[in-house]
Design a protein around this motif. Sequence first.
Motif, PDB file in Angstrom:
ATOM      1  N   ASP A  47       0.846  -1.182   0.000  1.00 58.56           N
ATOM      2  CA  ASP A  47       0.000   0.000   0.000  1.00 58.56           C
ATOM      3  C   ASP A  47       0.888   1.240   0.000  1.00 58.56           C
ATOM      4  O   ASP A  47       1.781   1.371   0.838  1.00 58.56           O
ATOM      5  N   THR A  48       0.674   2.096  -0.946  1.00 55.15           N
ATOM      6  CA  THR A  48       1.437   3.334  -1.029  1.00 55.15           C
ATOM      7  C   THR A  48       0.475   4.509  -1.077  1.00 55.15           C
ATOM      8  O   THR A  48      -0.697   4.359  -1.403  1.00 55.15           O
ATOM      9  N   ALA A  49       0.990   5.635  -0.755  1.00 52.37           N
ATOM     10  CA  ALA A  49       0.186   6.850  -0.807  1.00 52.37           C
ATOM     11  C   ALA A  49      -0.068   7.222  -2.266  1.00 52.37           C
ATOM     12  O   ALA A  49       0.737   6.902  -3.152  1.00 52.37           O
ATOM     13  N   PRO A  50      -1.170   7.886  -2.541  1.00 55.61           N
ATOM     14  CA  PRO A  50      -1.448   8.315  -3.913  1.00 55.61           C
ATOM     15  C   PRO A  50      -0.347   9.244  -4.433  1.00 55.61           C
ATOM     16  O   PRO A  50       0.280   9.978  -3.667  1.00 55.61           O
ATOM     17  N   SER A  51      -0.123   9.227  -5.721  1.00 57.69           N
ATOM     18  CA  SER A  51       0.971  10.000  -6.312  1.00 57.69           C
ATOM     19  C   SER A  51       0.761  11.504  -6.162  1.00 57.69           C
ATOM     20  O   SER A  51       1.717  12.261  -6.017  1.00 57.69           O
ATOM     21  N   TYR A  52      -0.501  11.958  -6.172  1.00 51.78           N
ATOM     22  CA  TYR A  52      -0.757  13.394  -6.036  1.00 51.78           C
ATOM     23  C   TYR A  52      -0.454  13.902  -4.627  1.00 51.78           C
ATOM     24  O   TYR A  52      -0.239  15.088  -4.421  1.00 51.78           O
ATOM     25  N   LEU A  53      -0.425  12.994  -3.648  1.00 56.38           N
ATOM     26  CA  LEU A  53      -0.210  13.416  -2.263  1.00 56.38           C
ATOM     27  C   LEU A  53       1.184  14.010  -2.066  1.00 56.38           C
ATOM     28  O   LEU A  53       1.339  15.009  -1.370  1.00 56.38           O
ATOM     29  N   MET A  54       2.187  13.416  -2.708  1.00 57.89           N
ATOM     30  CA  MET A  54       3.555  13.928  -2.574  1.00 57.89           C
ATOM     31  C   MET A  54       3.639  15.358  -3.103  1.00 57.89           C
ATOM     32  O   MET A  54       4.264  16.221  -2.484  1.00 57.89           O
ATOM     33  N   GLU A  55       3.000  15.609  -4.216  1.00 58.13           N
ATOM     34  CA  GLU A  55       3.005  16.949  -4.807  1.00 58.13           C
ATOM     35  C   GLU A  55       2.315  17.948  -3.873  1.00 58.13           C
ATOM     36  O   GLU A  55       2.796  19.061  -3.674  1.00 58.13           O
ATOM     37  N   ILE A  57       2.032  17.734  -0.597  1.00 59.53           N
ATOM     38  CA  ILE A  57       2.886  17.939   0.581  1.00 59.53           C
ATOM     39  C   ILE A  57       4.016  18.897   0.255  1.00 59.53           C
ATOM     40  O   ILE A  57       4.306  19.828   1.029  1.00 59.53           O
ATOM     41  N   LEU A  58       4.673  18.707  -0.883  1.00 57.14           N
ATOM     42  CA  LEU A  58       5.776  19.596  -1.265  1.00 57.14           C
ATOM     43  C   LEU A  58       5.292  21.019  -1.516  1.00 57.14           C
ATOM     44  O   LEU A  58       5.967  21.991  -1.151  1.00 57.14           O
ATOM     45  N   THR A  59       4.121  21.160  -2.127  1.00 55.19           N
ATOM     46  CA  THR A  59       3.553  22.495  -2.368  1.00 55.19           C
ATOM     47  C   THR A  59       3.267  23.195  -1.052  1.00 55.19           C
ATOM     48  O   THR A  59       3.575  24.369  -0.878  1.00 55.19           O
ATOM     49  N   LYS A  60       2.682  22.460  -0.105  1.00 52.88           N
ATOM     50  CA  LYS A  60       2.363  23.036   1.202  1.00 52.88           C
ATOM     51  C   LYS A  60       3.641  23.416   1.955  1.00 52.88           C
ATOM     52  O   LYS A  60       3.709  24.458   2.601  1.00 52.88           O
ATOM     53  N   ALA A  61       4.669  22.581   1.834  1.00 50.12           N
ATOM     54  CA  ALA A  61       5.939  22.863   2.511  1.00 50.12           C
ATOM     55  C   ALA A  61       6.603  24.108   1.956  1.00 50.12           C
ATOM     56  O   ALA A  61       7.293  24.831   2.676  1.00 50.12           O
ATOM     57  N   ASP A  62       6.406  24.388   0.661  1.00 49.88           N
ATOM     58  CA  ASP A  62       6.997  25.572   0.039  1.00 49.88           C
ATOM     59  C   ASP A  62       6.162  26.828   0.246  1.00 49.88           C
ATOM     60  O   ASP A  62       6.606  27.926  -0.106  1.00 49.88           O
ATOM     61  N   GLY A  64       4.308  30.083   1.831  1.00 51.31           N
ATOM     62  CA  GLY A  64       4.805  31.140   2.716  1.00 51.31           C
ATOM     63  C   GLY A  64       4.412  30.926   4.159  1.00 51.31           C
ATOM     64  O   GLY A  64       5.165  31.247   5.080  1.00 51.31           O
ATOM     65  N   GLU A  65       3.237  30.380   4.367  1.00 48.85           N
ATOM     66  CA  GLU A  65       2.740  30.141   5.722  1.00 48.85           C
ATOM     67  C   GLU A  65       3.664  29.181   6.484  1.00 48.85           C
ATOM     68  O   GLU A  65       4.052  29.440   7.624  1.00 48.85           O
ATOM     69  N   VAL A  66       4.042  28.089   5.833  1.00 49.62           N
ATOM     70  CA  VAL A  66       4.910  27.107   6.472  1.00 49.62           C
ATOM     71  C   VAL A  66       6.319  27.675   6.640  1.00 49.62           C
ATOM     72  O   VAL A  66       6.961  27.480   7.678  1.00 49.62           O
ATOM     73  N   GLN A  67       6.803  28.404   5.643  1.00 53.13           N
ATOM     74  CA  GLN A  67       8.137  29.001   5.734  1.00 53.13           C
ATOM     75  C   GLN A  67       8.210  30.028   6.860  1.00 53.13           C
ATOM     76  O   GLN A  67       9.201  30.099   7.591  1.00 53.13           O
ATOM     77  N   LEU A  68       7.140  30.819   7.017  1.00 51.80           N
ATOM     78  CA  LEU A  68       7.092  31.807   8.095  1.00 51.80           C
ATOM     79  C   LEU A  68       7.079  31.120   9.457  1.00 51.80           C
ATOM     80  O   LEU A  68       7.785  31.540  10.378  1.00 51.80           O
ATOM     81  N   ALA A  69       6.292  30.070   9.584  1.00 53.02           N
ATOM     82  CA  ALA A  69       6.240  29.325  10.841  1.00 53.02           C
ATOM     83  C   ALA A  69       7.593  28.702  11.161  1.00 53.02           C
ATOM     84  O   ALA A  69       8.042  28.705  12.310  1.00 53.02           O
ATOM     85  N   ARG A  70       8.267  28.196  10.133  1.00 56.29           N
ATOM     86  CA  ARG A  70       9.587  27.602  10.319  1.00 56.29           C
ATOM     87  C   ARG A  70      10.605  28.656  10.774  1.00 56.29           C
ATOM     88  O   ARG A  70      11.398  28.422  11.678  1.00 56.29           O
ATOM     89  N   ALA A  71      10.565  29.844  10.147  1.00 59.20           N
ATOM     90  CA  ALA A  71      11.493  30.925  10.521  1.00 59.20           C
ATOM     91  C   ALA A  71      11.210  31.416  11.931  1.00 59.20           C
ATOM     92  O   ALA A  71      12.136  31.688  12.700  1.00 59.20           O
ATOM     93  N   ALA A  72       9.929  31.524  12.273  1.00 63.14           N
ATOM     94  CA  ALA A  72       9.572  31.965  13.628  1.00 63.14           C
ATOM     95  C   ALA A  72      10.036  30.954  14.666  1.00 63.14           C
ATOM     96  O   ALA A  72      10.544  31.327  15.731  1.00 63.14           O
TER      97      ALA A  72
END
Length: 164
Positions: A47-55, A57-62, A64-72
Amino acid sequence: MHIDKKDLIEFDNGNMNTQEVIEFLSHLDHCDFCLDQMMEQEDSSTDTAPSYLMEQILTKADSGEVQLARAANKASRKMQLLHYSLQTAAGVIVALLLLFSIPNLDFTSLHQDTSSQIDRTLPEHENGRLYQFTRELGQNIGDGTSSFIKYISDFSSKLMNGGK
């Protein structure tokens, strides 16, 4: 009687009713052979995660909201490190001041002996300007350190609360 592959597949897919699940789990509780078969099937399932899920996750990680939280979070850790470093430095300064001032203190006044009064006069070197200067310097350093630590603590708590 052992559980067959069809039952294992139905259990994995969630196609069993409540009574069947109870019987299935009860059998696994008593039969090591079937439990081993189920564990092997779990290990071999791919069982693997759907292929669109990786995309996503990477989009969310990039974002600004996540980057700001990471910098804070990174800045917050640095502020905490600075805060603890200043507290440690203040402790070391106080320890050094105590270390060098204790030999000059007279502890006999702490012991209350009513039978004899000791004439407490300052030793000759305690009347000097150098002694007074170092005492005032120690007091000023202590006051300044306390004020600075309070300022850093307030600043750090404002950063943690989002600048409010």
